[in-house]
Design a protein around this motif. Structure first.
Motif, PDB file in Angstrom:
ATOM      1  N   PHE A  10      17.073  41.058   4.679  1.00 15.47           N
ATOM      2  CA  PHE A  10      16.167  41.913   3.932  1.00 15.47           C
ATOM      3  C   PHE A  10      16.377  41.689   2.442  1.00 15.47           C
ATOM      4  O   PHE A  10      17.326  41.053   2.016  1.00 15.47           O
ATOM      5  N   GLY A  11      15.462  42.191   1.668  1.00 12.48           N
ATOM      6  CA  GLY A  11      15.576  42.098   0.216  1.00 12.48           C
ATOM      7  C   GLY A  11      14.787  43.208  -0.444  1.00 12.48           C
ATOM      8  O   GLY A  11      13.985  43.887   0.195  1.00 12.48           O
ATOM      9  N   PHE A  12      15.044  43.401  -1.727  1.00 11.56           N
ATOM     10  CA  PHE A  12      14.293  44.359  -2.533  1.00 11.56           C
ATOM     11  C   PHE A  12      13.533  43.587  -3.594  1.00 11.56           C
ATOM     12  O   PHE A  12      14.074  42.672  -4.211  1.00 11.56           O
ATOM     13  N   PHE A  13      12.295  43.974  -3.790  1.00 13.45           N
ATOM     14  CA  PHE A  13      11.450  43.340  -4.788  1.00 13.45           C
ATOM     15  C   PHE A  13      10.989  44.382  -5.787  1.00 13.45           C
ATOM     16  O   PHE A  13      10.720  45.530  -5.412  1.00 13.45           O
ATOM     17  N   ARG A  14      10.892  43.987  -7.027  1.00 14.05           N
ATOM     18  CA  ARG A  14      10.352  44.868  -8.054  1.00 14.05           C
ATOM     19  C   ARG A  14       9.092  44.209  -8.599  1.00 14.05           C
ATOM     20  O   ARG A  14       9.080  43.019  -8.901  1.00 14.05           O
ATOM     21  N   PHE A  15       8.033  44.994  -8.696  1.00 18.16           N
ATOM     22  CA  PHE A  15       6.789  44.478  -9.250  1.00 18.16           C
ATOM     23  C   PHE A  15       6.046  45.630  -9.905  1.00 18.16           C
ATOM     24  O   PHE A  15       6.296  46.799  -9.629  1.00 18.16           O
ATOM     25  N   ASP A  16       5.126  45.288 -10.772  1.00 20.78           N
ATOM     26  CA  ASP A  16       4.276  46.277 -11.423  1.00 20.78           C
ATOM     27  C   ASP A  16       2.999  46.408 -10.611  1.00 20.78           C
ATOM     28  O   ASP A  16       2.227  45.443 -10.528  1.00 20.78           O
ATOM     29  N   PRO A  17       2.746  47.547  -9.971  1.00 23.34           N
ATOM     30  CA  PRO A  17       1.542  47.708  -9.152  1.00 23.34           C
ATOM     31  C   PRO A  17       0.259  47.458  -9.936  1.00 23.34           C
ATOM     32  O   PRO A  17      -0.758  47.076  -9.355  1.00 23.34           O
ATOM     33  N   ASN A  18       0.298  47.631 -11.244  1.00 21.46           N
ATOM     34  CA  ASN A  18      -0.894  47.374 -12.061  1.00 21.46           C
ATOM     35  C   ASN A  18      -1.234  45.896 -12.129  1.00 21.46           C
ATOM     36  O   ASN A  18      -2.355  45.529 -12.481  1.00 21.46           O
ATOM     37  N   ASP A  19      -0.278  45.023 -11.824  1.00 19.63           N
ATOM     38  CA  ASP A  19      -0.522  43.579 -11.841  1.00 19.63           C
ATOM     39  C   ASP A  19      -1.169  43.084 -10.552  1.00 19.63           C
ATOM     40  O   ASP A  19      -1.612  41.942 -10.481  1.00 19.63           O
ATOM     41  N   VAL A  20      -1.217  43.912  -9.505  1.00 20.72           N
ATOM     42  CA  VAL A  20      -1.804  43.513  -8.229  1.00 20.72           C
ATOM     43  C   VAL A  20      -3.321  43.670  -8.329  1.00 20.72           C
ATOM     44  O   VAL A  20      -3.830  44.741  -8.643  1.00 20.72           O
ATOM     45  N   LYS A  21      -4.026  42.588  -8.054  1.00 19.92           N
ATOM     46  CA  LYS A  21      -5.489  42.588  -8.148  1.00 19.92           C
ATOM     47  C   LYS A  21      -6.108  42.568  -6.753  1.00 19.92           C
ATOM     48  O   LYS A  21      -5.574  41.949  -5.832  1.00 19.92           O
ATOM     49  N   HIS A  22      -7.222  43.236  -6.588  1.00 20.06           N
ATOM     50  CA  HIS A  22      -8.043  43.210  -5.371  1.00 20.06           C
ATOM     51  C   HIS A  22      -7.362  43.809  -4.150  1.00 20.06           C
ATOM     52  O   HIS A  22      -7.677  43.458  -3.025  1.00 20.06           O
ATOM     53  N   LEU A  23      -6.386  44.678  -4.368  1.00 14.74           N
ATOM     54  CA  LEU A  23      -5.671  45.275  -3.254  1.00 14.74           C
ATOM     55  C   LEU A  23      -5.061  46.596  -3.700  1.00 14.74           C
ATOM     56  O   LEU A  23      -4.432  46.651  -4.751  1.00 14.74           O
TER      57      LEU A  23
END
Length: 104
Positions: A10-23
């Protein structure tokens, strides 16, 4: 990835939800206090190489100890696992296990 654990797959990911397009980005609420032996669960994954599967199962144990690999291997400490009985095969490792409320 901010953390990767190859022993437990398993792993943990960090991302900015505002950078996700079309989803639309959804979150899954963690609720370990809701777990009970015999509870109906769903495993969301890609069972047997399918793109998306939702498999049914039951929580079988709440106190399964970590594997002991002996003195020559990595051993967990202060860790326990939930064990579920389901019809999953390869491809669902690390997949979320959800209760009837959609909580993990």
């Amino acid at each position: 990835a901010i953390y990767r654990d190859p022993v437990h797959d398993f792993g943990f990911f960090r991302f900015d939800p505002n950078d996700v397009k079309h989803l639309a980005v959804e979150s899954i609420e963690l609720a370990p206090e809701e777990a009970e032996i015999g509870m109906d669960i769903r495993v969301v994954g890609n069972n047997a190489g399918e793109k998306l599967t939702i498999s049914s199962g039951t929580l079988a144990r709440l106190d399964r100890g970590a594997p002991n690999y002996g003195s020559s291997g990595y051993n967990d400490f202060n860790t326990f696992y939930y064990q579920c009985a389901s019809s999953t095969t390869g491809g669902s490792s690390g997949s979320p296990v959800l209760n009837e409320k959609g909580q993990a």
